[in-house]
Design an enzyme around this catalytic site. Structure first.
Site, PDB file in Angstrom:
ATOM      1  N   GLY A  21       0.810  -1.213   0.000  1.00 27.19           N
ATOM      2  CA  GLY A  21       0.000   0.000   0.000  1.00 27.19           C
ATOM      3  C   GLY A  21       0.843   1.263   0.000  1.00 27.19           C
ATOM      4  N   GLU A  22       0.411   2.260  -0.756  1.00 23.63           N
ATOM      5  CA  GLU A  22       1.123   3.532  -0.891  1.00 23.63           C
ATOM      6  C   GLU A  22       2.485   3.362  -1.573  1.00 23.63           C
ATOM      7  OE1 GLU A  22      -0.468   6.544   0.323  1.00 23.63           O
ATOM      8  OE2 GLU A  22      -2.063   5.058   0.409  1.00 23.63           O
ATOM      9  N   GLY A  23       2.662   2.265  -2.331  1.00 26.63           N
ATOM     10  CA  GLY A  23       3.891   2.067  -3.088  1.00 26.63           C
ATOM     11  C   GLY A  23       4.772   0.980  -2.534  1.00 26.63           C
TER      12      GLY A  23
END
Length: 397
Positions: free
Chosen positions: A378-380
Site C-alpha cells: 500500500g502507498e507504493g
C-alpha cells in the site's frame, strides 16, 4: 501504575528510542489509545477477521471515544493532533488485526483529508461533517487494473456534458470499496498522458451504473477490498473536488503524509511480531534452558528490535519534516522502505523461531505473516520507494 507506564506483549514498559522525537502529549496519547484499542476494539477486530468482514461498529466506537480523527482540527470535531499523533494512532491500531487499521486509514485519511483541504462549503457539509461523525464512510479510488503507482496511466474517464460529468472505467483493490457511502475518485479529464490530465470527484456509492464487488485476499481479512466498476455513472458538476486537471498536484500532500502514516501500520505488525517472539524466547525451554539463550534465537530477536527501532526513528523524522513544511518526499520513501524491511524480517523470523507453533493460527503469528505484505504494498511497494529515493538523488531510473 503511572499513566504513561504501559507494557508490551513481553511485559516490558513501552519505551522507544524514537520517543526523543515526541513530546509528552504524544506519549500520553499512545498510552491511553493503546489501552482503548486492546480493551474496546480487539474483540470486534478478531470477529471481523474470522468472518472476513470489516467490523463497521469500529467507526462508532472510535467516534464515541474521541478517537476517530485525532489529527484533525478541533474546530471540526477532530482531536487537534498532528501527523505524529497519526503515526502513533495507526501503529497502535495495527496491534489488532490489520484490516481494521486499513479500513480506518482509507476513511479517516484518504477519503476525508482531500475534502478538508479542497472541498467547497457544500461538499464539506455533505461529506466531511457526516464522515467525521462516522455517519458516512469513505473510500479512496485511485488504483486501476493497469495503473497503480503510475497514476498517469489511469484510464477511467470523466466526460463533461450539460448536466455535469459522466464516469466510465474501473478501480481495483479499493479499501472500504463494498462498505463505503462515497468515493474520492480520480479520473482522466484529458486524453494526454500528463500531470494535469487527472481530476478528483466525489461519487456516491448508490449512483446508477456503479457496482462494487468484494475481492479475496491473502491477509487483512477484516477489511473490505473491492473492484469498483463505473458504467455511465452520472455525477453533477458540483461533484468535482478542487480544480479540473489538478488531481495529481492536489493529492501531493495527502499521498506524502499517507506514505509516512502507512509505514506505521507496518511498524505495528513488526512490533507485535517481535514482542511475541521475545516472550516465546523467554518461555520456551530446549536442552534445559530458554531458547533465547541460544545465539541463533537471541540474535534474530535483537535484530528484529534494531530494525524496528531504526524504521520508527526514520518515520518520526519524516513526520517532523512534514510538520515543519520541509521537503520530505525522500524521507517519507526512506521511512516506508525501512519499515517494509523491518516487517518482512520480523514476521518471517517470528514464524521460524516459533517453530510449529508459529504455523498455527492460535499463535497469532500466522496472521501477522499474512497481514505484513499489505502494509508495504500500500502507498507504493519497496521498489517504488527506491525509485523515488534514487530520483531524488539525481538518478533518473
Amino acid at each position: 501504575m503511572p499513566a504513561n507506564d504501559i507494557m508490551d506483549a513481553s511485559g516490558q514498559q513501552v519505551r522507544f528510542s524514537a520517543d526523543t522525537l515526541l513530546d509528552s502529549t504524544h506519549i500520553e496519547f499512545r498510552t491511553h489509545f493503546r489501552r482503548f484499542v486492546l480493551s474496546c476494539l480487539a474483540e470486534p477486530a478478531a470477529r471481523g477477521e474470522r468472518e472476513r468482514v470489516f467490523p463497521t461498529e469500529v467507526y462508532g466506537l472510535l467516534r464515541d471515544a474521541g478517537y476517530l480523527a485525532p489529527d484533525y482540527p478541533e474546530t471540526i470535531n477532530g482531536g487537534g493532533g498532528d501527523i505524529l499523533s497519526a503515526c502513533i494512532y495507526y501503529e497502535e491500531l495495527t496491534r489488532i488485526p490489520a484490516g481494521v487499521s486499513a479500513g480506518v486509514f482509507a476513511h479517516q485519511h484518504l477519503a476525508i483529508r482531500p475534502i478538508l483541504e479542497l472541498g467547497t462549503d457544500d461538499q464539506r457539509a455533505r461529506y466531511l461533517a457526516p464522515a467525521l461523525r462516522a455517519e458516512r464512510i469513505g473510500a479512496f479510488a485511485l488504483t486501476e487494473p493497469d495503473a497503480g503507482s503510475d497514476v498517469q496511466g489511469i484510464r477511467t474517464r470523466a466526460t463533461r456534458d450539460a448536466q455535469g460529468w459522466v464516469l466510465n472505467g474501473s478501480k481495483i483493490y479499493i479499501t472500504n470499496g463494498t462498505i463505503a457511502d462515497y468515493y474520492v475518485l480520480a479520473a482522466r479529464t484529458s486524453p494526454e498522458r500528463k500531470p494535469d490530465a487527472l481530476s478528483l470527484f466525489l461519487v456516491d456509492r448508490d449512483s446508477a451504473g456503479l457496482a462494487a464487488s468484494a475481492l479475496d485476499k491473502l491477509g487483512n481479512h477484516s477489511s473490505s477490498t473491492a473492484l469498483v466498476s463505473l458504467d455511465g455513472v452520472r455525477v453533477p458538476a458540483q461533484a468535482l473536488l478542487g480544480q479540473v486537471g489538478s488531481g495529481l498536484a492536489q493529492l501531493k500532500d495527502t499521498l506524502t503524509s499517507g506514505r509516512i502514516i502507512q509505514a506505521t501500520r507496518g511498524l505495528g505488525i513488526a512490533q507485535v511480531a517481535m514482542e511475541k517472539t521475545l516472550q516465546y524466547a523467554r518461555d520456551r525451554q530446549a536442552f534445559g534452558r530458554p531458547i533465547g539463550e541460544f545465539q541463533a534465537v537471541g540474535f534474530r530477536v535483537a535484530e528484529m528490535a534494531s530494525r524496528i527501532e531504526a524504521a520508527r526513528m526514520m518515520v518520526y523524522s519524516a513526520a517532523r519534516d512534514f510538520m515543519a513544511g520541509r521537503p520530505c518526499g525522500q524521507a517519507a520513501s526512506m521511512a516506508k522502505f525501512m519499515t517494509a524491511d523491518a516487517v518482512i524480517f520480523a514476521t518471517q523470523h517470528a514464524v521460524s523461531l516459533h517453530g510449529g507453533y508459529g504455523y498455527m493460527e492460535e499463535s497469532g503469528i500466522a496472521r501477522l505473516f499474512r497481514d505484513g505484505p499489505e502494509s508495504y504494498i500500500g502507498e507504493g511497494t519497496p521498489d517504488i520507494q527506491l525509485r523515488i529515493i534514487a530520483r531524488q538523488m539525481g538518478m533518473h531510473c
